[in-house]
Design a protein around this motif. Sequence first.
Motif, PDB file in Angstrom:
ATOM      1  N   LEU A   1       3.782  -6.632 -13.365  1.00 32.29           N
ATOM      2  CA  LEU A   1       5.214  -6.951 -13.406  1.00 32.29           C
ATOM      3  C   LEU A   1       5.918  -6.688 -12.082  1.00 32.29           C
ATOM      4  O   LEU A   1       6.713  -7.526 -11.634  1.00 32.29           O
ATOM      5  N   PRO A   2       5.672  -5.540 -11.419  1.00 29.63           N
ATOM      6  CA  PRO A   2       6.278  -5.361 -10.082  1.00 29.63           C
ATOM      7  C   PRO A   2       5.842  -6.449  -9.098  1.00 29.63           C
ATOM      8  O   PRO A   2       6.651  -6.938  -8.310  1.00 29.63           O
ATOM      9  N   TRP A   3       4.545  -6.806  -9.160  1.00 26.25           N
ATOM     10  CA  TRP A   3       4.082  -7.891  -8.281  1.00 26.25           C
ATOM     11  C   TRP A   3       4.794  -9.194  -8.597  1.00 26.25           C
ATOM     12  O   TRP A   3       5.234  -9.906  -7.685  1.00 26.25           O
ATOM     13  N   LEU A   4       4.888  -9.531  -9.883  1.00 26.26           N
ATOM     14  CA  LEU A   4       5.501 -10.798 -10.271  1.00 26.26           C
ATOM     15  C   LEU A   4       6.945 -10.882  -9.786  1.00 26.26           C
ATOM     16  O   LEU A   4       7.362 -11.901  -9.218  1.00 26.26           O
ATOM     17  N   LEU A   5       7.698  -9.818  -9.981  1.00 28.77           N
ATOM     18  CA  LEU A   5       9.090  -9.797  -9.522  1.00 28.77           C
ATOM     19  C   LEU A   5       9.159  -9.940  -8.008  1.00 28.77           C
ATOM     20  O   LEU A   5       9.926 -10.757  -7.476  1.00 28.77           O
TER      21      LEU A   5
ATOM     22  N   ALA B   1      11.967  -2.060  -1.858  1.00 32.39           N
ATOM     23  CA  ALA B   1      10.935  -3.072  -2.060  1.00 32.39           C
ATOM     24  C   ALA B   1      11.544  -4.467  -2.204  1.00 32.39           C
ATOM     25  O   ALA B   1      11.029  -5.438  -1.654  1.00 32.39           O
ATOM     26  N   LEU B   2      12.657  -4.562  -2.928  1.00 30.05           N
ATOM     27  CA  LEU B   2      13.308  -5.851  -3.115  1.00 30.05           C
ATOM     28  C   LEU B   2      13.846  -6.386  -1.787  1.00 30.05           C
ATOM     29  O   LEU B   2      13.742  -7.587  -1.495  1.00 30.05           O
ATOM     30  N   ILE B   3      14.407  -5.491  -0.990  1.00 33.50           N
ATOM     31  CA  ILE B   3      14.890  -5.899   0.333  1.00 33.50           C
ATOM     32  C   ILE B   3      13.727  -6.380   1.195  1.00 33.50           C
ATOM     33  O   ILE B   3      13.820  -7.413   1.883  1.00 33.50           O
ATOM     34  N   GLU B   4      12.621  -5.650   1.136  1.00 30.84           N
ATOM     35  CA  GLU B   4      11.464  -6.026   1.946  1.00 30.84           C
ATOM     36  C   GLU B   4      10.849  -7.338   1.475  1.00 30.84           C
ATOM     37  O   GLU B   4      10.312  -8.108   2.287  1.00 30.84           O
ATOM     38  N   CYS B   5      10.929  -7.629   0.176  1.00 32.13           N
ATOM     39  CA  CYS B   5      10.441  -8.917  -0.324  1.00 32.13           C
ATOM     40  C   CYS B   5      11.253 -10.071   0.259  1.00 32.13           C
ATOM     41  O   CYS B   5      10.705 -11.122   0.613  1.00 32.13           O
ATOM     42  N   ILE B   6      12.562  -9.862   0.355  1.00 32.51           N
ATOM     43  CA  ILE B   6      13.418 -10.882   0.970  1.00 32.51           C
ATOM     44  C   ILE B   6      13.098 -11.010   2.457  1.00 32.51           C
ATOM     45  O   ILE B   6      12.986 -12.121   2.998  1.00 32.51           O
ATOM     46  N   LEU B   7      12.912  -9.875   3.117  1.00 34.84           N
ATOM     47  CA  LEU B   7      12.611  -9.890   4.546  1.00 34.84           C
ATOM     48  C   LEU B   7      11.280 -10.584   4.832  1.00 34.84           C
ATOM     49  O   LEU B   7      11.185 -11.384   5.778  1.00 34.84           O
ATOM     50  N   ILE B   8      10.277 -10.309   4.023  1.00 28.02           N
ATOM     51  CA  ILE B   8       8.976 -10.939   4.263  1.00 28.02           C
ATOM     52  C   ILE B   8       9.044 -12.437   3.996  1.00 28.02           C
ATOM     53  O   ILE B   8       8.349 -13.231   4.627  1.00 28.02           O
ATOM     54  N   GLY B   9       9.942 -12.839   3.090  1.00 26.22           N
ATOM     55  CA  GLY B   9      10.179 -14.267   2.885  1.00 26.22           C
ATOM     56  C   GLY B   9      10.800 -14.907   4.114  1.00 26.22           C
ATOM     57  O   GLY B   9      10.409 -16.005   4.532  1.00 26.22           O
ATOM     58  N   GLY B  10      11.771 -14.210   4.702  1.00 21.68           N
ATOM     59  CA  GLY B  10      12.396 -14.723   5.922  1.00 21.68           C
ATOM     60  C   GLY B  10      11.416 -14.790   7.079  1.00 21.68           C
ATOM     61  O   GLY B  10      11.411 -15.748   7.859  1.00 21.68           O
ATOM     62  N   VAL B  11      10.550 -13.773   7.198  1.00 24.50           N
ATOM     63  CA  VAL B  11       9.549 -13.761   8.265  1.00 24.50           C
ATOM     64  C   VAL B  11       8.527 -14.871   8.057  1.00 24.50           C
ATOM     65  O   VAL B  11       8.095 -15.524   9.014  1.00 24.50           O
ATOM     66  N   THR B  12       8.142 -15.111   6.804  1.00 24.64           N
ATOM     67  CA  THR B  12       7.214 -16.213   6.507  1.00 24.64           C
ATOM     68  C   THR B  12       7.789 -17.538   6.989  1.00 24.64           C
ATOM     69  O   THR B  12       7.102 -18.332   7.637  1.00 24.64           O
ATOM     70  N   ALA B  13       9.060 -17.790   6.653  1.00 18.80           N
ATOM     71  CA  ALA B  13       9.709 -19.024   7.105  1.00 18.80           C
ATOM     72  C   ALA B  13       9.782 -19.070   8.630  1.00 18.80           C
ATOM     73  O   ALA B  13       9.534 -20.117   9.246  1.00 18.80           O
TER      74      ALA B  13
ATOM     75  N   PHE C   1       0.785  -1.232   0.000  1.00 14.11           N
ATOM     76  CA  PHE C   1       0.000   0.000   0.000  1.00 14.11           C
ATOM     77  C   PHE C   1       0.823   1.292   0.000  1.00 14.11           C
ATOM     78  O   PHE C   1       0.266   2.370  -0.250  1.00 14.11           O
ATOM     79  N   PHE C   2       2.123   1.204   0.267  1.00 17.50           N
ATOM     80  CA  PHE C   2       2.928   2.418   0.316  1.00 17.50           C
ATOM     81  C   PHE C   2       3.997   2.478  -0.778  1.00 17.50           C
ATOM     82  O   PHE C   2       4.720   3.461  -0.891  1.00 17.50           O
ATOM     83  N   THR C   3       4.112   1.441  -1.575  1.00 17.56           N
ATOM     84  CA  THR C   3       4.977   1.384  -2.761  1.00 17.56           C
ATOM     85  C   THR C   3       6.343   2.017  -2.517  1.00 17.56           C
ATOM     86  O   THR C   3       6.634   3.115  -3.002  1.00 17.56           O
ATOM     87  N   PRO C   4       7.210   1.339  -1.769  1.00 18.36           N
ATOM     88  CA  PRO C   4       8.549   1.875  -1.515  1.00 18.36           C
ATOM     89  C   PRO C   4       9.391   1.883  -2.788  1.00 18.36           C
ATOM     90  O   PRO C   4       9.036   1.236  -3.781  1.00 18.36           O
ATOM     91  N   PRO C   5      10.538   2.585  -2.789  1.00 14.19           N
ATOM     92  CA  PRO C   5      11.441   2.565  -3.947  1.00 14.19           C
ATOM     93  C   PRO C   5      11.857   1.130  -4.261  1.00 14.19           C
ATOM     94  O   PRO C   5      11.885   0.272  -3.380  1.00 14.19           O
ATOM     95  N   ILE C   6      12.224   0.891  -5.516  1.00 10.86           N
ATOM     96  CA  ILE C   6      12.486  -0.473  -5.969  1.00 10.86           C
ATOM     97  C   ILE C   6      13.546  -1.170  -5.130  1.00 10.86           C
ATOM     98  O   ILE C   6      13.398  -2.347  -4.785  1.00 10.86           O
ATOM     99  N   TRP C   7      14.614  -0.463  -4.762  1.00  6.94           N
ATOM    100  CA  TRP C   7      15.687  -1.088  -3.994  1.00  6.94           C
ATOM    101  C   TRP C   7      15.189  -1.533  -2.609  1.00  6.94           C
ATOM    102  O   TRP C   7      15.530  -2.606  -2.121  1.00  6.94           O
TER     103      TRP C   7
END
Length: 361
Positions: free
Chosen positions: A226-230, A66-78, A58-64
Motif C-alpha cells: 500500500l505505501p508503494w502503491l500510493l 515521502a509524499l514530497i519526495e515522490c512528487i520531486l522524483i516525478g519532477g526529476v523524471t520529467a 531504503f531509508f523509509t522517510p516519514p509519510i509527509w
Amino acid sequence: MATPKFIAPSNSFYAELKSRTNAYFAEAGAHPTGNYKLYIKAAVLMASMVFLYTHLVFFTPPIWLALIECILIGGVTAAIGFNVMHDGGHGSFSKKKWVNELAGLSLNMLGANIHMWTTKHNIIHHTYTNIDGVDDDLDARPFLRLCENQQYLKIHRYQHFYFWGAYSMLYLYWIFFTDYVKYFTQKVGDIPIKKMTRKDHLSFWGFKVVHFILFVIVPIYTVGFLPWLLGFLLYGMFTGLVLSIVFQLAHTVEHAHFPIPTVETNRIEDEWALHQLKTTASFATKNKLVSWLTGGLNFQIEHHLFPKISHVHYPAISKIIKEACAEFGVAYHEYPKTRTAILSHIAHLRQLALQPVLVQR
C-alpha cells in the motif's frame, strides 16, 4: 491516412534560416551539440534521481516527507526526459554517437523505450506536426478532442475541466500500455516502426524488466504494497502531468494551426519550415528556470526548426529566427509566461468542447 507531402519552393525560407544559423555557430566558434553546462545539468539530475530513489526505498522517510519526495522524483523524471533523453534521442546531446545513445537510453531506465519514441517523435511528430491522423501526439481519443477535425463526443464538453486528470495518466499509460501496443503491432498509429534488431528486442524487454524490478518489486519488498502503491501513483501521475503540460503548450494552443492536406494531392500547401512555425508556439523564453527545467522545450519553435541543435543554444538562435520571421513577414507565436500559455491551452480545449461540428476534408 497516407503521409502528406510539403511544397518545395525555389526560394526556401528554411534555407535562409539554416544559412544564418550556420553563420552564428561559425562566428561563435561553437558546436551545435551540448556543452559543459548541459553535462553538469545531466549529472545533477541523475544524482538527484539516485538520491531520491535510495532515500525513498531504503531509508523509509516519514509519510509527509515521502509524499514530497515522490512528487520531486516525478519532477526529476520529467526533467531527465526533457534534458538528457530528448537531446540524446535527437543526436544533439554530444558530438559522440555513443554518448547520444547512452543519453537516449535514460528513457529505457525510466520505463519507456527509445526505439519506439524515435519513430513516434523524431520521424512522425517532427515531420507531420499537428496533422490529424498522422501526428500521434494529437491522438488522446476518446478522452480529449485536440483539434476540430476529430470526432466530437459528449464527454468533450467538460474536457477543459478534467484534462488535468487525463494528463496525469500519460506516463503510466505510456510505460504500461502504449509501448506494448507499438511493440506488438510494430506501428505508431498506421505508420510502421523501423524494423527492430535482436539488440532492440533485448533492450526493450531487458529494460522493461529492470524498471519493473526497481520501481515495483524492490519498493514493495522494502516498504509494503500500500505505501508503494500510493507513492508510485503519486510519482507517476505527477510525471505525466508535467510531461503533458509541456508537450501541449507547444502545439495545442489558440494560435496553433492544424493543417488539413488537400484531398486531390494529399499535400500541405506550405514548405516544411512554415508548417512548423504555424503549428508550434514557444512560451516563457525569458524565464531561465523554466528553460533549465524543461530542457529548452519552451523554445519549441527553435527545437522544431533545428531538432539536431542542443537546447543550450536555443536562446541565441531564437534571436536569429525572430529576426528572419520579421523580415519575411512570418508569424512567430510566443506566450510571454507559462501561465499565459496554459490559459491559452485551456481556451483551446474549451473552444473544441463547444464546437461539435467537424471540418470536412
